[in-house]
Design an enzyme around this catalytic site. Sequence first.
Site, short mmCIF file in Angstrom:
data_model
loop_
_atom_site.label_atom_id
_atom_site.label_comp_id
_atom_site.label_asym_id
_atom_site.label_seq_id
_atom_site.Cartn_x
_atom_site.Cartn_y
_atom_site.Cartn_z
N ARG A 1 1.40 -1.30 0.39
CA ARG A 1 0.19 0.26 0.05
C ARG A 1 1.09 1.22 0.08
NH1 ARG A 1 -5.39 -0.68 2.68
NH2 ARG A 1 -4.80 1.11 3.30
N GLY B 1 -6.35 7.34 7.56
CA GLY B 1 -7.64 8.59 7.15
C GLY B 1 -7.56 10.51 7.03
N GLU C 1 -6.23 12.83 -21.93
CA GLU C 1 -6.10 11.57 -21.41
C GLU C 1 -6.53 10.45 -21.72
OE1 GLU C 1 -3.91 11.44 -19.64
OE2 GLU C 1 -4.62 9.97 -17.62
N LYS D 1 -3.67 7.59 -21.88
CA LYS D 1 -4.38 6.20 -21.49
C LYS D 1 -4.27 4.43 -22.08
CE LYS D 1 -3.71 6.62 -17.97
NZ LYS D 1 -3.41 7.40 -17.56
N GLU E 1 -0.64 4.03 -23.89
CA GLU E 1 0.52 3.24 -22.92
C GLU E 1 0.00 1.60 -22.22
OE1 GLU E 1 0.80 5.14 -19.51
OE2 GLU E 1 -1.17 5.95 -18.68
N HIS F 1 -6.86 20.04 -40.68
CA HIS F 1 -6.39 20.49 -41.34
C HIS F 1 -4.89 19.36 -41.95
CE1 HIS F 1 -7.08 24.34 -41.45
NE2 HIS F 1 -8.09 24.18 -39.85
O1 M6R Z 1 4.84 11.50 -11.39
P1 M6R Z 1 4.29 12.47 -11.90
O2 M6R Z 1 2.93 12.51 -12.32
O3 M6R Z 1 5.23 13.76 -12.18
O4 M6R Z 1 4.76 11.85 -13.04
C1 M6R Z 1 4.12 12.32 -15.03
C2 M6R Z 1 4.46 11.23 -15.46
O5 M6R Z 1 5.40 10.55 -16.27
C3 M6R Z 1 2.97 10.19 -15.52
O6 M6R Z 1 1.33 10.89 -15.11
C4 M6R Z 1 2.50 9.35 -16.27
O7 M6R Z 1 2.63 10.46 -17.58
C5 M6R Z 1 1.43 8.54 -15.64
N1 M6R Z 1 1.82 7.62 -15.53
C6 M6R Z 1 0.33 8.06 -17.59
O8 M6R Z 1 -0.52 6.79 -16.90
#
Ligand code: M6R
Length: 606
Positions: free
Chosen positions: A27, A100, A479, A483, A486, A502
């Site tokens: 965790r 919490g 985003e 997602k 990746e 364009h």
């Molecule tokens: O730890 P950070 O938020 O600075 O990381 C930035 C990016 O490497 C991170 O947001 C990355 O794009 C995500 N793991 C993608 O899901």
Amino acid sequence: MCGIVGYVGMQDVTDVLIDGLQHLEYRGYDSAGIAVFEEGEIRVVKSRGRLTDLIQRMEEEGKPSGTCGIGHTRWATHGEPSDVNSHPHGNESISIVHNGIIENYMAVKAFLEEKGYVFESQTDTETIAKLLDYYYTGDPLKAIRSVLAKIHGSYALGIIFRDFPGKIFATRKDSPLIVGVGKGENFIASDVPAILKYTRDYYLLEQDEIAELTADSVTITDVNGDILSKELMTADWDMEAAEKGGYPHFMIKEINEQPTAIVNTISPRIEDGVPHFHLPNLPDDTFGRFKSVQIVACGTAMHAGMIGKYLIERMARLPVNVEIASEFRYRDLLLDKDDLVIVISQSGETADSLAALRAAKEVGAHTLAVVNVVGSSIAREADDVIYTYAGLEISVASTKAYTVQVAVMYLLAIKFALARGRMTEQESAEFCRTLFDISKSMEAMLKDTHECQYYASKFQNAHSLFFIGRGLDYALSLEGSLKLKEISYIHSEAYAAGELKHGTISLISQDVPVIAVATQTRIYEKTISNVKEVRARGAKVLLICKQDAVVDPEVADYILRIPVYDDIFMPLMTIVPLQLFAYYTTILRGCDVDKPRNLAKSVTVE
Ligand code: M6R
């Protein structure tokens, strides 16, 4: 995220606590500690760092010996990771561990300081320990109930009283806690893995129920003190499934944690309907002094910044620029003390974001970090920091960290709008209420994922795919696209819907599907025109729109409708199906969801 374990029985309690805490290590934590009854006294050992540091400290100071105690791994929220901020907290007669966030801890602290209490740590937890001491007059249950009536927020608590050796008390609200039931031994734990080695039987504590454990008995009472007869549950998970809370992957677990993460992040910052950050170098009344805002971040965090740009510009009429940190750091920066540079980072350790922060400081801009990991480099080096309270994010694909970054963007937008006279306190209160309401709608949305699974099955074989949208929908498309690519390895691009024609539209064909995000009423028709353009080139289209949008059935092959909120709030709702779509597509393609190839959770190299 913090972890709790408590034990009462015949075994060596220190061994059981350490073992239980080891099973909660996944965790994430930055300090650990235990409190054990030893010869009638409460003995506490705690240490910053890993459990190995705690074990070493016990070797130096002597291992506590006994058969009853509580233990904790802390993931810092209020206050740096340090010995003094580690749990347990309390004094020689009461010891507590807490998961919490106590939202009104400042007010409770002030109340206690007036009564003469002196605080050692920066934690919200210490206020609970001292409040318990204040109310305790020999009846633990009475004292606990008095405390619960006074604190607001989320909590799971394990408590021991010197006057009651061999007894553990536990309670919870909005933070999970179970009571494990063994033979001649009983447990408390924030998560099943901590006790799985010893027992599979447990009670699920409900909101504000109080459990009283001895080695041979478990009594659970409600707020009125009435004894409850509860269903004994049996965990049929193996250890790995237990760590994921029964979910098959951390990503889907974390997607489901988003409603709670939003509430944890925003509620401590909203006082009487107005956001307050209590930043030492950026007092609330100075938010009006900036002439521009520059947001800098990488990847998903940068996409949260894009949402921030639209929000702040629309709500506060303050110019905002968003830039990728790896570009920003080498640019000739035209910023000074009248510019606010916001660095967003989940880990707080991303090398490019850290370098960007340093570059901004060098030219004299005021820097504000929005970071999830307490005490991380970016948090330490920024002039001010707002922590997001997402808890540990394990999946490489960021989900809940993004959502809470966006939630902070909403609060900042309100703050700027108030400071610039663009919003009244009444409007702010209404706005904040809607944010809470959205967390509930999100929860409801997450209960039925069938539609997203179905669309994933329709697009899983694509080699290339486009996400299009305008305004906030474009920011969200970035985003959604990241997602998907990746983790599923499907090539995907996000495009501003009006920009396709364009050049890029030449790539669109019947083999290149399009996901069109069209939740912004003001520009809905414009996006629909772009959808028609791609449809005319043969693209299969999934249209994501508001529940009440008027859609010509010819426009799209599939339509996913989202519960309706004012345009400005739609990103918080729309992100959920985009995350789910990426998740289920990846499952169908048989890829490793939580650990995609070539990627690391934290990118600490340039
Ligand atoms: O730890 P950070 O938020 O600075 O990381 C930035 C990016 O490497 C991170 O947001 C990355 O794009 C995500 N793991 C993608 O899901």
